[in-house]
Design an enzyme around this catalytic site. Structure first.
Site, PDB file in Angstrom:
ATOM      1  N   GLU A   1       0.938  -1.063  -0.079  1.00  0.00           N
ATOM      2  CA  GLU A   1       0.139   0.125   0.021  1.00  0.00           C
ATOM      3  C   GLU A   1       0.919   1.241   0.021  1.00  0.00           C
ATOM      4  O   GLU A   1       2.165   1.260   0.268  1.00  0.00           O
ATOM      5  CB  GLU A   1      -0.960  -0.114   1.094  1.00  0.00           C
ATOM      6  CG  GLU A   1      -1.920  -1.173   1.172  1.00  0.00           C
ATOM      7  CD  GLU A   1      -2.868  -1.586   2.195  1.00  0.00           C
ATOM      8  OE1 GLU A   1      -2.876  -0.609   3.409  1.00  0.00           O
ATOM      9  OE2 GLU A   1      -3.957  -2.117   2.180  1.00  0.00           O
TER      10      GLU A   1
ATOM     11  N   CYS B   1      -2.051  -4.535  -5.617  1.00  0.00           N
ATOM     12  CA  CYS B   1      -2.601  -5.788  -5.085  1.00  0.00           C
ATOM     13  C   CYS B   1      -1.452  -7.018  -5.194  1.00  0.00           C
ATOM     14  O   CYS B   1      -0.681  -6.871  -6.004  1.00  0.00           O
ATOM     15  CB  CYS B   1      -3.627  -6.229  -5.900  1.00  0.00           C
ATOM     16  SG  CYS B   1      -5.078  -5.371  -5.601  1.00  0.00           S
TER      17      CYS B   1
ATOM     18  N   GLU C   1      -1.888  -9.916  -6.041  1.00  0.00           N
ATOM     19  CA  GLU C   1      -1.837 -10.737  -7.649  1.00  0.00           C
ATOM     20  C   GLU C   1      -1.036  -9.972  -8.682  1.00  0.00           C
ATOM     21  O   GLU C   1      -0.166 -10.496  -9.359  1.00  0.00           O
ATOM     22  CB  GLU C   1      -3.290 -10.807  -8.036  1.00  0.00           C
ATOM     23  CG  GLU C   1      -4.141 -11.327  -7.371  1.00  0.00           C
ATOM     24  CD  GLU C   1      -4.557 -10.795  -5.955  1.00  0.00           C
ATOM     25  OE1 GLU C   1      -4.221  -9.693  -5.505  1.00  0.00           O
ATOM     26  OE2 GLU C   1      -6.066 -11.236  -5.899  1.00  0.00           O
TER      27      GLU C   1
ATOM     28  N   CYS D   1      -9.407  -8.812  -7.111  1.00  0.00           N
ATOM     29  CA  CYS D   1     -10.467  -7.507  -7.515  1.00  0.00           C
ATOM     30  C   CYS D   1     -10.861  -7.646  -8.923  1.00  0.00           C
ATOM     31  O   CYS D   1      -9.926  -8.319  -9.558  1.00  0.00           O
ATOM     32  CB  CYS D   1      -9.622  -6.219  -6.840  1.00  0.00           C
ATOM     33  SG  CYS D   1      -8.439  -5.754  -7.976  1.00  0.00           S
TER      34      CYS D   1
ATOM     35  N   CYS E   1      -7.576  -6.720 -10.884  1.00  0.00           N
ATOM     36  CA  CYS E   1      -6.571  -7.833 -11.404  1.00  0.00           C
ATOM     37  C   CYS E   1      -7.178  -8.945 -11.824  1.00  0.00           C
ATOM     38  O   CYS E   1      -6.412  -9.597 -12.737  1.00  0.00           O
ATOM     39  CB  CYS E   1      -6.468  -8.457  -9.735  1.00  0.00           C
ATOM     40  SG  CYS E   1      -5.154  -7.474  -8.822  1.00  0.00           S
TER      41      CYS E   1
HETATM   42  N1  THU Z   1      -5.888  -6.732  -1.947  1.00  0.00           N
HETATM   43  C1  THU Z   1      -5.180  -7.610  -2.444  1.00  0.00           C
HETATM   44  O1  THU Z   1      -3.934  -7.348  -2.513  1.00  0.00           O
HETATM   45  N2  THU Z   1      -5.509  -8.448  -3.280  1.00  0.00           N
HETATM   46  C2  THU Z   1      -7.043  -8.755  -3.542  1.00  0.00           C
HETATM   47  O2  THU Z   1      -7.454  -9.720  -4.253  1.00  0.00           O
HETATM   48  C3  THU Z   1      -8.075  -7.985  -2.653  1.00  0.00           C
HETATM   49  C4  THU Z   1      -7.373  -6.657  -2.278  1.00  0.00           C
HETATM   50  C5  THU Z   1      -5.375  -5.688  -1.230  1.00  0.00           C
HETATM   51  C6  THU Z   1      -5.380  -4.175  -1.772  1.00  0.00           C
HETATM   52  C7  THU Z   1      -5.425  -3.568  -0.387  1.00  0.00           C
HETATM   53  O3  THU Z   1      -4.113  -3.456  -0.078  1.00  0.00           O
HETATM   54  C8  THU Z   1      -5.955  -4.623   0.712  1.00  0.00           C
HETATM   55  O4  THU Z   1      -5.914  -5.609   0.051  1.00  0.00           O
HETATM   56  C9  THU Z   1      -7.460  -4.133   1.060  1.00  0.00           C
HETATM   57  O5  THU Z   1      -8.148  -3.967   0.074  1.00  0.00           O
END
Ligand code: THU
Length: 134
Positions: free
Chosen positions: A44, A53, A55, A91, A94
């Site tokens: 983040e 993310c 992925e 998400c 991704c």
């Molecule tokens: N996030 C991911 O890394 N992958 C996902 O499939 C869903 C969300 C992360 C983004 C953010 O840093 C945190 O999870 C909350 O949304």
């Protein structure tokens, strides 16, 4: 490589997550046809929108090392310090980004629900991907 082993690699990667803002940590493990695994965690940012993310981190690592053929991705996510109970699906962003690099109907997404591996295809999660004709 079996799905349980791939999930285990995603769990290891999840430990590296940098998620001080959401407190939700995610790990991903992307398997290539040759059997190599590229892992990623969410990263983040204090300005939020550049956050990555897990992925897409895994995919970027693989693509940047010349990999082109992917079989599956395992994903685990939960609030920090909690064991994942619910499956963590990728998400929408991704799903779309992955769709450009895989065979949608063959590529599998591996998640974990109450300790059990579950699979579906990316096509199940993104039946109508946006396609830009190059
Ligand atoms: N996030 C991911 O890394 N992958 C996902 O499939 C869903 C969300 C992360 C983004 C953010 O840093 C945190 O999870 C909350 O949304």
């Amino acid at each position: 490589m079996d799905n349980v082993t791939l999930l285990q690699k995603a769990k290891e990667a999840r430990k590296m997550a940098y998620a001080p803002y959401s407190g939700f940590t995610v790990g991903a493990a992307l398997l290539t046809k040759e059997g190599k695994v590229f892992t990623g965690c969410n990263i983040e940012s204090s300005v939020f929108s550049p956050s990555l993310c897990a992925e897409r981190v895994a995919l970027a690592k693989a693509i940047s090392e010349g990999e082109k053929d992917f079989v599956s991705i395992a994903i685990v996510g939960a609030p920090k310090d909690e064991e994942p109970a619910e499956p963590c699906y990728p998400c929408g962003v991704c799903r779309q980004v992955l769709s450009e690099h895989v065979d949608l109907s063959a590529f599998t997404v591996v998640t974990e629900e109450n300790g059990k591996a579950k699979t579906c295809t990316l096509k199940d999660l993104l039946p109508k991907a946006f396609v830009f004709e190059k």
